[in-house]
Structures are given as structure tokens and as C-alpha cells.
Design a protein around this motif. Structure first.
Motif, mmCIF file in Angstrom:
data_model
loop_
_atom_site.group_PDB
_atom_site.id
_atom_site.type_symbol
_atom_site.label_atom_id
_atom_site.label_comp_id
_atom_site.label_asym_id
_atom_site.label_seq_id
_atom_site.Cartn_x
_atom_site.Cartn_y
_atom_site.Cartn_z
ATOM 1 N N SER A 1 -12.014 -2.394 6.914
ATOM 2 C CA SER A 1 -12.400 -1.059 6.466
ATOM 3 C C SER A 1 -11.795 0.014 7.358
ATOM 4 N N LEU A 2 -11.742 1.234 6.818
ATOM 5 C CA LEU A 2 -11.269 2.396 7.557
ATOM 6 C C LEU A 2 -11.898 3.622 6.912
ATOM 7 N N GLU A 3 -12.279 4.587 7.728
ATOM 8 C CA GLU A 3 -12.927 5.787 7.207
ATOM 9 C C GLU A 3 -12.057 6.447 6.130
ATOM 10 N N GLY A 4 -12.684 6.770 5.013
ATOM 11 C CA GLY A 4 -11.972 7.390 3.901
ATOM 12 C C GLY A 4 -11.490 6.406 2.861
ATOM 13 N N TRP A 5 -11.480 5.116 3.226
ATOM 14 C CA TRP A 5 -11.051 4.075 2.294
ATOM 15 C C TRP A 5 -12.267 3.296 1.803
ATOM 16 N N GLU A 6 -12.192 2.835 0.564
ATOM 17 C CA GLU A 6 -13.295 2.066 -0.020
ATOM 18 C C GLU A 6 -12.756 0.790 -0.650
ATOM 19 N N ALA A 7 -13.266 -0.346 -0.190
ATOM 20 C CA ALA A 7 -12.899 -1.628 -0.800
ATOM 21 C C ALA A 7 -13.614 -1.736 -2.140
ATOM 22 N N VAL A 8 -12.853 -1.934 -3.206
ATOM 23 C CA VAL A 8 -13.443 -1.950 -4.547
ATOM 24 C C VAL A 8 -13.488 -3.346 -5.141
ATOM 25 N N GLY A 9 -13.216 -4.349 -4.338
ATOM 26 C CA GLY A 9 -13.366 -5.701 -4.866
ATOM 27 C C GLY A 9 -12.596 -6.731 -4.076
ATOM 28 N N VAL A 10 -13.242 -7.837 -3.818
ATOM 29 C CA VAL A 10 -12.598 -9.009 -3.231
ATOM 30 C C VAL A 10 -12.900 -10.154 -4.177
ATOM 31 N N THR A 11 -11.887 -10.699 -4.800
ATOM 32 C CA THR A 11 -12.110 -11.733 -5.807
ATOM 33 C C THR A 11 -11.153 -12.888 -5.608
ATOM 34 N N THR A 12 -11.446 -13.972 -6.278
ATOM 35 C CA THR A 12 -10.529 -15.101 -6.366
ATOM 36 C C THR A 12 -10.372 -15.440 -7.825
ATOM 37 N N GLU A 13 -9.189 -15.846 -8.202
ATOM 38 C CA GLU A 13 -8.921 -16.200 -9.588
ATOM 39 C C GLU A 13 -9.527 -17.561 -9.908
ATOM 40 N N PRO A 14 -10.199 -17.702 -11.071
ATOM 41 C CA PRO A 14 -10.752 -19.004 -11.441
ATOM 42 C C PRO A 14 -9.650 -20.013 -11.719
ATOM 43 N N LYS A 15 -9.904 -21.266 -11.372
ATOM 44 C CA LYS A 15 -8.932 -22.317 -11.671
ATOM 45 C C LYS A 15 -8.900 -22.579 -13.163
ATOM 46 N N LEU A 16 -7.705 -22.842 -13.670
ATOM 47 C CA LEU A 16 -7.551 -23.099 -15.102
ATOM 48 C C LEU A 16 -7.916 -24.538 -15.419
ATOM 49 N N ALA B 1 1.451 3.717 10.326
ATOM 50 C CA ALA B 1 0.699 2.481 10.105
ATOM 51 C C ALA B 1 -0.801 2.716 10.200
ATOM 52 N N GLU B 2 -1.223 3.668 11.054
ATOM 53 C CA GLU B 2 -2.650 3.855 11.304
ATOM 54 C C GLU B 2 -3.406 4.498 10.139
ATOM 55 N N VAL B 3 -2.692 4.975 9.119
ATOM 56 C CA VAL B 3 -3.387 5.591 7.981
ATOM 57 C C VAL B 3 -3.917 4.538 7.012
ATOM 58 N N PHE B 4 -3.537 3.266 7.223
ATOM 59 C CA PHE B 4 -4.007 2.180 6.364
ATOM 60 C C PHE B 4 -5.038 1.330 7.094
ATOM 61 N N PRO B 5 -6.050 0.836 6.383
ATOM 62 C CA PRO B 5 -6.919 -0.179 6.992
ATOM 63 C C PRO B 5 -6.168 -1.503 7.066
ATOM 64 N N ALA B 6 -6.544 -2.350 8.017
ATOM 65 C CA ALA B 6 -5.975 -3.695 8.053
ATOM 66 C C ALA B 6 -6.413 -4.440 6.792
ATOM 67 N N ILE B 7 -5.588 -5.381 6.336
ATOM 68 C CA ILE B 7 -5.890 -6.108 5.107
ATOM 69 C C ILE B 7 -7.251 -6.787 5.224
ATOM 70 N N GLY B 8 -8.130 -6.493 4.277
ATOM 71 C CA GLY B 8 -9.458 -7.091 4.263
ATOM 72 C C GLY B 8 -10.469 -6.381 5.130
ATOM 73 N N GLY C 1 0.817 -1.200 0.000
ATOM 74 C CA GLY C 1 0.000 0.000 0.000
ATOM 75 C C GLY C 1 0.851 1.249 0.000
ATOM 76 N N VAL C 2 0.284 2.324 -0.551
ATOM 77 C CA VAL C 2 0.928 3.632 -0.530
ATOM 78 C C VAL C 2 -0.167 4.678 -0.380
ATOM 79 N N VAL C 3 0.083 5.675 0.477
ATOM 80 C CA VAL C 3 -0.884 6.745 0.682
ATOM 81 C C VAL C 3 -0.126 8.038 0.952
ATOM 82 N N ARG C 4 -0.665 9.126 0.442
ATOM 83 C CA ARG C 4 -0.051 10.437 0.656
ATOM 84 C C ARG C 4 -1.047 11.355 1.346
ATOM 85 N N ASN C 5 -0.583 12.034 2.402
ATOM 86 C CA ASN C 5 -1.359 13.058 3.086
ATOM 87 C C ASN C 5 -0.525 14.330 3.064
#
Length: 318
Positions: free
Chosen positions: A303-318, A294-301, A265-269
């Protein structure tokens, strides 16, 4: 009806045959019987004939021709629109192998024509989601006795993204959207957040490079970055056939991408830049590298105010 006209009481009525017969039957009062007989013999009930107005036939023919021409033009336009739409849909949907989540490390870098630092002086990992979001973290490793002022593309040790000494420092961290070039032979990387720039210049916000697959499966990339020509060699890490993917964004200020066991992750304030790289070990996330807050990032998976999760996916098996 025709014959010899040699009697004084012979009468001539000049008119179309059908009209003349109908008029005669009207006078005799047997018009209905005529129409019935005609329907039985001709298979249709004809209505009374009307004399067309002058130029009526020509006008109707011209109108029919105009309608036909307009219909043909409309059909042609519809065909063109359908072809364009199909082509657009095809070009906007890259092949499935281009939409896979990837984790890639850089093996070497050379600026053209200037010499570059030895490849192992920077530890570079790029995580890219199937939807195009990417985070590129480049960590400056401490100098060693083997470090030199310049290098060429050659066989070099593979950078282990989990092996970052404590004395390492951030070289560059940025994130944005990855896409393919119009010819499909390269990549384009736009930047929405950059550790080196508070404001990203319009002429520097997109990097572009052409890609070539080497015999060993690595990727050679040539292009321009920050206005300079470069040559890089990349290797794709094995993230398994079904890696978990998670992306969270902070509008125009930050991004986190997780691909399998890796997250960055990378964030600029304003002037404050925070960056991290983490690896999943025994079901827990452990920092490989972190700078800033560290507190400017949400924990993996999570939420945190100001951040928006835009997708949780899994790759299809080939």
C-alpha cells in the motif's frame, strides 16, 4: 308453490321462492329449523337474501372486469420486467473466457491508409484484470539497421516484453477500463490516465475495435484510436492456469495491474509522468523498464498513501 286459485280466501305472494319461504317461516317462528334442514340438504348455510340495489349487479360485474384487466396488465408488465432483467443480467455478465486475466503483446500495427513504423520498433504489453482494469505500456525501441520507414502486416519477430534495451524510450503509456462492444465481437478501452495528455478529450477517451481470431490463434483487431483507423495483431502470453492478479488505483491519476509474473503501472502528477514494467524472477520483482519517479508507486502487493488496492484474485483452474 302453485296450484289452482278457485277459493275466495286464496292468497298470492309474489316474490322469489327462497325469500317467500323464509318470510313465511319467520312468521311461523321456524326459520332456524328451515336453515338447519337446508344446510343438511344443500351442504351450505345460506343467509337471508337481500334485494340488490338497481344496477348493483351491473356495477359489480364491471368492477370485476376492470380488476381482471388490471391484473392481466400487471402480470404482463411483470413478465416484461422479468425478461428485461434477465436479458440485462445476461448481457452484463460476459462469458468466463472474457473475464480472464490476460497479458498480451502486439505483433504488428498499421495505420489506414498511412504506413506504420515496423512492428518491432515498439515493444507493447497490455495487462488486463478480470474486472476490466488494464495498463498498456508501449516502449520505443532504438533504431536498427533493419528498421524501415513503412511496413505491412506480415510475419514479424515476436516482441519479448522482457527484452527492452537501456536506450529505449517511452512511446505511450495509458490505463483505464476494458469492456466488450454491444455485439460482443470487439473491445472498448476507456482511458483515465494518459502519458500523452494532461486532460483526456471526451472524443478520445474511448478506443474501440473489432476482433477476429486468426488461424494460428492470434487476434486481428481493426478499429479507431485517437480518431485514426488502425489494424493490429495481438498474441496472448501464457500466464498459467492460476495467475495472481493485483490491481491498485490512484483516483483519476494512476493505475497498476499485475497478472502472474508481469506488472505495469502508469501515474501522472500534473506534467510529471512515471511508468514502469516489472517481471517476477526468483521470487523478486525486477524492473524491465522504468521512467519517472519510482517512489510515486506502491510496491507490488503493498500500500501507499493515495493508492487503493481494488482486488487481489487468482484465476480458477479450468
Amino acid at each position: 308453490m302453485a296450484g289452482s286459485f278457485d277459493r275466495a280466501d286464496d292468497v298470492v305472494h309474489l316474490a322469489p321462492c327462497d325469500d317467500a319461504v323464509r318470510e313465511l317461516c319467520d312468521l311461523l317462528g321456524c326459520r332456524d329449523e328451515l336453515e338447519k334442514l337446508w344446510a343438511e340438504t344443500a351442504g351450505l348455510a345460506a343467509g337471508p337474501s337481500t334485494k340488490p340495489e338497481p344496477n348493483q349487479t351491473e356495477d359489480e360485474l364491471a368492477q370485476l372486469m376492470d380488476n381482471a384487466l388490471n391484473l392481466n396488465a400487471a402480470e404482463k408488465n411483470a413478465e416484461i420486467m422479468a425478461e428485461n432483467t434477465a436479458a440485462s443480467m445476461k448481457s452484463s455478465q460476459p462469458p468466463s473466457d472474457e473475464r480472464k486475466a490476460t497479458a498480451s503483446i502486439r505483433l504488428s500495427l498499421a495505420w489506414v491508409p498511412e504506413p506504420a513504423p515496423v512492428p518491432d520498433e515498439e515493444n507493447v504489453l497490455v495487462l488486463t484484470a478480470p474486472t476490466g482494469q488494464y495498463v498498456d505500456i508501449r516502449i520505443k525501441l532504438p533504431s536498427t539497421e533493419s528498421s524501415t520507414a513503412s511496413s505491412q502486416l506480415s510475419e514479424t519477430p515476436i516482441n519479448d516484453p522482457s527484452n527492452v534495451p537501456r536506450s529505449s524510450t517511452l512511446s505511450w503509456g495509458f490505463a483505464g477500463i476494458a469492456s466488450r462492444t454491444p455485439d460482443g465481437k470487439g473491445g472498448r478501452w476507456s482511458r483515465i490516465v494518459d502519458s500523452r495528455a494532461v486532460v483526456i478529450d471526451a472524443d478520445q477517451e474511448v478506443d474501440e475495435g473489432q476482433e477476429e481470431t486468426l488461424p494460428n490463434g492470434d487476434t486481428k483487431e481493426t478499429g479507431t484510436m485517437d480518431g485514426k483507423e488502425y489494424i493490429e495483431v495481438w498474441r496472448t502470453l501464457d500466464v498459467g492456469s492460476l495467475p495472481e492478479v493485483w490491481v491498485s488505483e490512484k483516483k483519476d491519476a494512476g493505475m497498476i495491474v499485475r497478472v502472474g509474473e508481469w506488472a505495469q503501472g502508469v501515474v501522472r502528477n500534473n506534467n510529471q509522468v512515471s511508468v514502469f514494467r516489472a517481471q517476477l524472477k526468483d521470487g523478486k520483482w525486477a524492473d524491465v523498464y522504468r521512467t519517472g519517479l519510482a517512489e510515486v508507486f506502491p510496491a507490488i502487493g503493498e500500500s501507499l498513501e493515495g493508492w487503493e488496492a481494488v482486488g487481489v484474485t487468482t484465476e480458477p483452474k479450468l
